[in-house]
Design a protein around this motif. Structure first.
Motif, PDB file in Angstrom:
ATOM      1  N   LYS A  16     -19.839  43.459  -0.490  1.00  0.00           N
ATOM      2  CA  LYS A  16     -21.267  43.727  -0.234  1.00  0.00           C
ATOM      3  C   LYS A  16     -21.469  44.824   0.814  1.00  0.00           C
ATOM      4  CE  LYS A  16     -22.924  40.153  -2.598  1.00  0.00           C
ATOM      5  NZ  LYS A  16     -23.593  40.343  -3.869  1.00  0.00           N
ATOM      6  N   GLY A  17     -22.548  45.576   0.632  1.00  0.00           N
ATOM      7  CA  GLY A  17     -22.976  46.519   1.655  1.00  0.00           C
ATOM      8  C   GLY A  17     -22.095  47.764   1.747  1.00  0.00           C
ATOM      9  N   ILE A  18     -22.488  48.633   2.654  1.00  0.00           N
ATOM     10  CA  ILE A  18     -21.690  49.820   2.957  1.00  0.00           C
ATOM     11  C   ILE A  18     -20.361  49.362   3.563  1.00  0.00           C
ATOM     12  CG2 ILE A  18     -21.648  52.007   4.214  1.00  0.00           C
ATOM     13  CD1 ILE A  18     -24.078  51.841   2.416  1.00  0.00           C
ATOM     14  N   ALA A  38     -18.087  48.174   0.913  1.00  0.00           N
ATOM     15  CA  ALA A  38     -17.617  49.294   0.088  1.00  0.00           C
ATOM     16  C   ALA A  38     -16.370  49.926   0.697  1.00  0.00           C
ATOM     17  CB  ALA A  38     -18.722  50.333  -0.066  1.00  0.00           C
ATOM     18  N   ASP A  42     -29.360  54.610  -0.666  1.00  0.00           N
ATOM     19  CA  ASP A  42     -28.085  54.022  -1.102  1.00  0.00           C
ATOM     20  C   ASP A  42     -28.302  52.551  -1.428  1.00  0.00           C
ATOM     21  OD1 ASP A  42     -25.490  52.867  -1.271  1.00  0.00           O
ATOM     22  OD2 ASP A  42     -24.693  54.584  -0.163  1.00  0.00           O
ATOM     23  N   ARG A  64     -26.389  50.242  -2.001  1.00  0.00           N
ATOM     24  CA  ARG A  64     -25.429  49.290  -1.418  1.00  0.00           C
ATOM     25  C   ARG A  64     -25.868  48.805  -0.040  1.00  0.00           C
ATOM     26  NH1 ARG A  64     -20.339  53.221  -1.539  1.00  0.00           N
ATOM     27  NH2 ARG A  64     -21.924  54.447  -0.457  1.00  0.00           N
ATOM     28  N   TYR A  65     -26.765  49.555   0.595  1.00  0.00           N
ATOM     29  CA  TYR A  65     -27.080  49.340   2.010  1.00  0.00           C
ATOM     30  C   TYR A  65     -27.678  47.958   2.282  1.00  0.00           C
ATOM     31  CZ  TYR A  65     -29.404  49.970   6.522  1.00  0.00           C
ATOM     32  OH  TYR A  65     -29.838  49.810   7.807  1.00  0.00           O
TER      33      TYR A  65
END
Ligand code: SME
Length: 149
Positions: free
Chosen positions: A71-73, A76, A92, A94-95
């Motif tokens: 999850k999230g930056i 990643a 983004d 994913r943020y």
């Protein structure tokens, strides 16, 4: 390295040599980095099994104290085992938001060989605050912090 990055690296090295417990060394490192221009919030997460766990920070409090590795930056970076630079967090998907002020973010892995140990996550209230010079600087900081994870 930029002069302010060189000074911050030296300050981190000095802080790591004090007699403090590891948790205090991590907090000191966050505090030093957070004084750099554009470094609004600095967070150190350890990877524990499949979860990033917040170990130290300086700056705004975050609700994201545990982040699943997908999850999230932050997640990643675990997936790619590489730094992630986001110039505009609003665009983004994913943020994971912590607040409305953050505009850009960098996540830099702390590795030991193939092992992903932890990461340095820096949020900025400035758009596109981070570039290649920040990656080079955080690589040096990550090398210094790796023995603490
Ligand atoms: N923004 C991060 C979450 C952690 S906070 O920035 C401290 C993310 O998207 O993973």
């Amino acid at each position: 390295m930029k002069p302010d990055h060189e000074r911050a690296l030296q300050a981190v090295e000095a802080a790591l040599q004090t007699a403090d417990a590891p948790a205090q060394k991590l907090t000191a490192a966050c505090r030093i980095l957070q004084q750099l221009p554009g470094y609004t919030g600095v967070y150190l997460y350890a990877l524990e099994e499949d979860t990033l766990v917040l170990k130290a920070f300086h700056g705004r409090v975050t609700e994201h104290t545990r982040i699943p590795s997908g999850k999230g930056i932050c997640g990643a970076s675990v997936q790619t085992r590489a730094p992630v630079v986001v110039t505009d967090v609003g665009s983004d998907p994913r943020y994971l938001a912590c607040n409305l002020e953050t505009q850009s973010e960098i996540v830099f892995p702390i590795l030991r060989g193939d092992a992903y140990l932890a990461q340095i996550d820096v949020d900025s209230d400035d758009r596109a605050a981070f570039g290649a010079d920040d990656e080079a600087f955080l690589a040096r900081v990550a090398e210094r912090l790796a023995p603490l994870f």
